[in-house]
Design an enzyme around this catalytic site. Sequence first.
Site, PDB file in Angstrom:
ATOM      1  N   SER A  27       0.819  -1.215   0.000  1.00  0.00           N
ATOM      2  CA  SER A  27       0.000   0.000   0.000  1.00  0.00           C
ATOM      3  C   SER A  27       0.852   1.264   0.000  1.00  0.00           C
ATOM      4  O   SER A  27       0.353   2.356  -0.263  1.00  0.00           O
ATOM      5  CB  SER A  27      -0.926   0.014   1.225  1.00  0.00           C
ATOM      6  OG  SER A  27      -0.168   0.030   2.425  1.00  0.00           O
ATOM      7  N   GLY A  28       2.145   1.128   0.270  1.00  0.00           N
ATOM      8  CA  GLY A  28       3.047   2.272   0.245  1.00  0.00           C
ATOM      9  C   GLY A  28       3.517   2.578  -1.162  1.00  0.00           C
ATOM     10  O   GLY A  28       3.251   1.818  -2.099  1.00  0.00           O
ATOM     11  N   GLU A  29       4.225   3.685  -1.315  1.00  0.00           N
ATOM     12  CA  GLU A  29       4.631   4.113  -2.652  1.00  0.00           C
ATOM     13  C   GLU A  29       5.518   3.095  -3.358  1.00  0.00           C
ATOM     14  O   GLU A  29       5.277   2.726  -4.502  1.00  0.00           O
ATOM     15  CB  GLU A  29       5.346   5.466  -2.575  1.00  0.00           C
ATOM     16  CG  GLU A  29       4.435   6.639  -2.311  1.00  0.00           C
ATOM     17  CD  GLU A  29       3.375   6.810  -3.390  1.00  0.00           C
ATOM     18  OE1 GLU A  29       3.682   6.580  -4.576  1.00  0.00           O
ATOM     19  OE2 GLU A  29       2.241   7.168  -3.043  1.00  0.00           O
ATOM     20  N   ARG A  53      -4.673  -4.794   5.709  1.00  0.00           N
ATOM     21  CA  ARG A  53      -5.999  -4.630   5.106  1.00  0.00           C
ATOM     22  C   ARG A  53      -5.964  -5.049   3.649  1.00  0.00           C
ATOM     23  O   ARG A  53      -4.909  -5.071   3.017  1.00  0.00           O
ATOM     24  CB  ARG A  53      -6.469  -3.172   5.211  1.00  0.00           C
ATOM     25  CG  ARG A  53      -5.579  -2.180   4.484  1.00  0.00           C
ATOM     26  CD  ARG A  53      -6.044  -0.749   4.716  1.00  0.00           C
ATOM     27  NE  ARG A  53      -5.129   0.232   4.155  1.00  0.00           N
ATOM     28  CZ  ARG A  53      -5.156   0.648   2.891  1.00  0.00           C
ATOM     29  NH1 ARG A  53      -6.070   0.148   2.048  1.00  0.00           N
ATOM     30  NH2 ARG A  53      -4.297   1.553   2.461  1.00  0.00           N
ATOM     31  N   LEU A  92       7.843  -2.566   4.045  1.00  0.00           N
ATOM     32  CA  LEU A  92       7.168  -2.008   5.213  1.00  0.00           C
ATOM     33  C   LEU A  92       7.921  -0.801   5.746  1.00  0.00           C
ATOM     34  O   LEU A  92       9.148  -0.774   5.746  1.00  0.00           O
ATOM     35  CB  LEU A  92       7.082  -3.049   6.325  1.00  0.00           C
ATOM     36  CG  LEU A  92       5.987  -4.113   6.257  1.00  0.00           C
ATOM     37  CD1 LEU A  92       6.116  -5.040   7.456  1.00  0.00           C
ATOM     38  CD2 LEU A  92       4.610  -3.483   6.225  1.00  0.00           C
ATOM     39  N   GLY A  93       7.172   0.174   6.234  1.00  0.00           N
ATOM     40  CA  GLY A  93       7.835   1.320   6.834  1.00  0.00           C
ATOM     41  C   GLY A  93       6.855   2.418   7.194  1.00  0.00           C
ATOM     42  O   GLY A  93       5.816   2.571   6.564  1.00  0.00           O
ATOM     43  N   TYR A 143      16.114   6.757  13.207  1.00  0.00           N
ATOM     44  CA  TYR A 143      15.708   6.202  11.916  1.00  0.00           C
ATOM     45  C   TYR A 143      16.795   5.307  11.333  1.00  0.00           C
ATOM     46  O   TYR A 143      16.550   4.156  10.963  1.00  0.00           O
ATOM     47  CB  TYR A 143      15.374   7.339  10.945  1.00  0.00           C
ATOM     48  CG  TYR A 143      14.914   6.868   9.584  1.00  0.00           C
ATOM     49  CD1 TYR A 143      13.585   6.516   9.365  1.00  0.00           C
ATOM     50  CD2 TYR A 143      15.804   6.777   8.514  1.00  0.00           C
ATOM     51  CE1 TYR A 143      13.153   6.080   8.121  1.00  0.00           C
ATOM     52  CE2 TYR A 143      15.388   6.334   7.269  1.00  0.00           C
ATOM     53  CZ  TYR A 143      14.058   5.993   7.083  1.00  0.00           C
ATOM     54  OH  TYR A 143      13.641   5.548   5.842  1.00  0.00           O
ATOM     55  N   LYS A 147      16.950   1.066  11.076  1.00  0.00           N
ATOM     56  CA  LYS A 147      17.173   0.442   9.769  1.00  0.00           C
ATOM     57  C   LYS A 147      18.400  -0.467   9.799  1.00  0.00           C
ATOM     58  O   LYS A 147      18.394  -1.571   9.238  1.00  0.00           O
ATOM     59  CB  LYS A 147      17.345   1.521   8.691  1.00  0.00           C
ATOM     60  CG  LYS A 147      16.102   2.349   8.406  1.00  0.00           C
ATOM     61  CD  LYS A 147      14.998   1.512   7.803  1.00  0.00           C
ATOM     62  CE  LYS A 147      13.817   2.371   7.372  1.00  0.00           C
ATOM     63  NZ  LYS A 147      12.712   1.559   6.805  1.00  0.00           N
ATOM     64  N   ARG A 178       3.389  13.785   3.404  1.00  0.00           N
ATOM     65  CA  ARG A 178       4.240  13.856   4.588  1.00  0.00           C
ATOM     66  C   ARG A 178       4.890  15.229   4.606  1.00  0.00           C
ATOM     67  O   ARG A 178       5.527  15.623   3.628  1.00  0.00           O
ATOM     68  CB  ARG A 178       5.306  12.761   4.576  1.00  0.00           C
ATOM     69  CG  ARG A 178       4.732  11.366   4.724  1.00  0.00           C
ATOM     70  CD  ARG A 178       5.819  10.322   4.729  1.00  0.00           C
ATOM     71  NE  ARG A 178       5.281   8.984   4.877  1.00  0.00           N
ATOM     72  CZ  ARG A 178       6.015   7.878   4.831  1.00  0.00           C
ATOM     73  NH1 ARG A 178       7.318   7.959   4.622  1.00  0.00           N
ATOM     74  NH2 ARG A 178       5.456   6.693   4.987  1.00  0.00           N
TER      75      ARG A 178
END
Length: 242
Positions: A27-29, A53, A92-93, A143, A147, A178
Amino acid sequence: MAETEALSKLREDFRMQNKSVFILGASGETGRVLLKEILEQGLFSKVTLIGRRKLTFDEEAYKNVNQEVVDFEKLDDYASAFQGHDVGFCCLGTTRGKAGAEGFARVDRDYVLKSAELAKAGGCKHFNLLSSKGADKSSNFLYLQVKGEVEAKVEELKFDRYSVFRPGVXLCDRQESRPGEWLVRKFFGSLPDSWASGHSVPVVTVVRAMLNNVVRPRDKQMELLENKAIHDLGKAHGSLKP
């Protein structure tokens, strides 16, 4: 293997293996573009999305995409979703600004690591992790520290093949806004290519690098691709060196 092989031949040979793939974070870019490219290239016989989802697609090309809905807080209850996949892509992120420090670490480290553990137990041979430029478990920046930590933890699982991608600033048009990212993308987009390519990269280039890498023969168990390597591999059209 010193000689180059035609990329089209590598893709065709890969298709003949009828491999299955799962994507985390579709679902992310990056995950969204990755799914689109996978379907367009027809590299896998089965494509499964694993997420919190179910996603809705209108295009005919997506009709055979399988979806597994899971609760990331109870991933052990969904181990079957991770079984039977040859290749896995983890995109994921979240961000500290969106989820807070604890929530960010929960998603970007804990969810990713648990997913990788279940994928390994489920038979996944090649795990691909989308990380970040500057990732370092010893970093003073949360961050980059998180990672780096997850990179190292996943490596300990000893997948047959483990590929880590460390892109710089991703140049894309996010569906989710964002704060500040539009300005950053605008800044890098206005710089000379020779400088910008060291610190930024279009999302589609990252995705194509991932897929060009997955079809080429591996030369080692763990592969770490920094931003420049992602640029070079993502722009390859005719031939690849393993």
